[in-house]
Design a protein around this motif. Sequence first.
Motif, short mmCIF file in Angstrom:
data_model
loop_
_atom_site.label_atom_id
_atom_site.label_comp_id
_atom_site.label_asym_id
_atom_site.label_seq_id
_atom_site.Cartn_x
_atom_site.Cartn_y
_atom_site.Cartn_z
N ALA A 91 0.86 -1.18 0.00
CA ALA A 91 0.00 0.00 0.00
C ALA A 91 0.90 1.23 0.00
O ALA A 91 1.87 1.30 0.76
CB ALA A 91 -0.90 0.00 1.23
N ARG A 126 0.68 -7.16 5.12
CA ARG A 126 -0.39 -6.99 4.12
C ARG A 126 0.21 -6.89 2.72
O ARG A 126 1.27 -6.28 2.52
CB ARG A 126 -1.22 -5.72 4.39
N SER A 171 -3.23 -4.08 -0.49
CA SER A 171 -4.12 -3.16 0.23
C SER A 171 -4.05 -1.77 -0.39
O SER A 171 -3.05 -1.39 -1.00
CB SER A 171 -3.74 -3.09 1.71
N CYS A 215 -7.60 -0.48 3.30
CA CYS A 215 -8.56 -1.57 3.15
C CYS A 215 -8.03 -2.59 2.13
O CYS A 215 -7.05 -2.34 1.43
CB CYS A 215 -9.92 -1.05 2.71
N ASN A 216 -8.73 -3.72 2.05
CA ASN A 216 -8.46 -4.78 1.07
C ASN A 216 -7.15 -5.52 1.39
O ASN A 216 -6.37 -5.13 2.24
CB ASN A 216 -8.41 -4.24 -0.36
N GLY A 217 -6.93 -6.62 0.66
CA GLY A 217 -5.66 -7.31 0.73
C GLY A 217 -5.65 -8.60 1.51
O GLY A 217 -6.67 -9.09 1.99
N ALA A 253 -3.72 -2.24 -6.19
CA ALA A 253 -3.33 -1.66 -4.89
C ALA A 253 -2.70 -0.28 -5.03
O ALA A 253 -2.13 0.24 -4.06
CB ALA A 253 -2.38 -2.60 -4.13
#
Length: 535
Positions: A266, A331, A334, A347-349, A501
């Motif tokens: 990220a 992570r 993300s 968020c996400n990942g 990402a």
Amino acid sequence: MFVPLFLAAVGAAPSVVRAQQPSHTGTGPGTFEIVGKSGVSAQQLFLGNDQKVYIIDKAQNNEAQVAGHPAWATEYDLNTNQYRAMDVTTNTFCAGGNVLGDGRWLVVGGNQPVTTGGNTTVPGGPDPYKDGDGGNSVRYITPCTDGNCNYSYDTMSGRRWYPTLETLADGSIIMIGGNMYGGYVNNQGNNNPTFEFYPSRGAPQNLTILFTTLPANLYPLTWLLPSNKLLIQTNWGTELFDPVTFEEDTLPDVPHAVRTYPASAATAMLPLTPANNYTATVLFCGGSDLQPDQWTAGLDMTQVPAQASCVSITPDVDRTWHEEDDLPVGRTMSNFILLPDQTLFLCNGANMGTAGYGTDPWTKGDSYADGPIFKPLIYDPAKPAGSRFSDEGLSESTVARMYHSTATLLPDGSVFVAGSSPHPDVVLDNTPYPTEYRVERFYPWYYQKTRPEPQGLPSTISYGGDQFDVTLSAADLNQDGATALEQTTVVVIRTGFATHAINFGQRMLQLDNTYTLNKDGSATLHVSQMPPNPA
């Protein structure tokens, strides 16, 4: 209190989309809500205006149909949560994108035409998706609100798959790197180690860092800095690049982890503010510590832990990498989204593996990643070191957002979250991570609060020039006068082009302001234009 503005285009006179009052009932602060379906999986997306998000996928067997075949692009209406299928004629698989100074959005490069299962189409064979070769395709669109805009087409000189696009100070775009025919990582025979411009300024030019950073150097992470140089970070390598003289200035390698695809950290440029003298600091969090020879060594990637380290660099003033607070857990894949209160939403990942998919026996239903992370985080750069990440008051999503997930800020201050399709073609059943059409909104802490209704916002703002005045009523200030005004900031946000990402071109700039408090409790903000530099 904040008075956010949203930058809808870049150039000499950027247009402004006013921040909106809450447009949804919502499910409470810190929560996700499933609000609609995207029609195609949201591998790429961008906010086109205050009503529409444009979603782009690769050519595959999506539920949305157009012109007698599955669509791989839609226009999503933020008011109705319905989509309009769009006919894109070339395959946009792993394209790059950004916005020109005239407001047109580019979607550049992609894959060969494919048939079912993601297999390359052969002459005379089945052609269910009716997709042309996207390798040297340039698609562009001026977003609309009436449902009548569509993509137009141009070409570039060579093929680019996984290219980076960054908007330059004059409103043109530089297109960097990628490869010619895809693959999990790059290699010498497939590499496109060049850059070129759109509109074209001539033949592509070699970029040394793309020769020396194989194999994990696709989607090179790139930011235009206030100095008018580009920070380029790819695999372990980092440099400053001058887009005028083409000079490359090597910086120290990024510590701890690879941050580029498919490690997919990220990343974000932190807010540019008067307090930091509009100096750009770029934050990198997560990724993978795989070495160059390990990407093709046959490892079970789903067993490779994602990294938790975060580092930053402020390259216009300091060539040194700095340690930042670690993520609570490692992570990959993300998204950092800049929020109008100058925090970053993450968020996400996933916690294990990398981006990508394949047919290897160890995959998780094709996915090269496992361990989806459902819990978001807030990163507050203003807090003391050691306390900048928090999940306090944040609920989990219920949707696994793995490879090909995206997110963007919306004009009402919520976050649009979509995508995930770690497969060569649409897979909806009997797999741990299906192709996702569900669209979520995330509601930050401030979402249900009444926004100020500033009067006098200009329709365009400029780089330098005369200040403008904005009036706030006593009600806007909650009858709190000078105390509220001391906490008021005016920010401009460009939400960027989201894919893999990365939110290409995303940035936030706080405009300097003073104020006059009137006897009736109202106030006038005296707001400076954006500083006259490329930021």
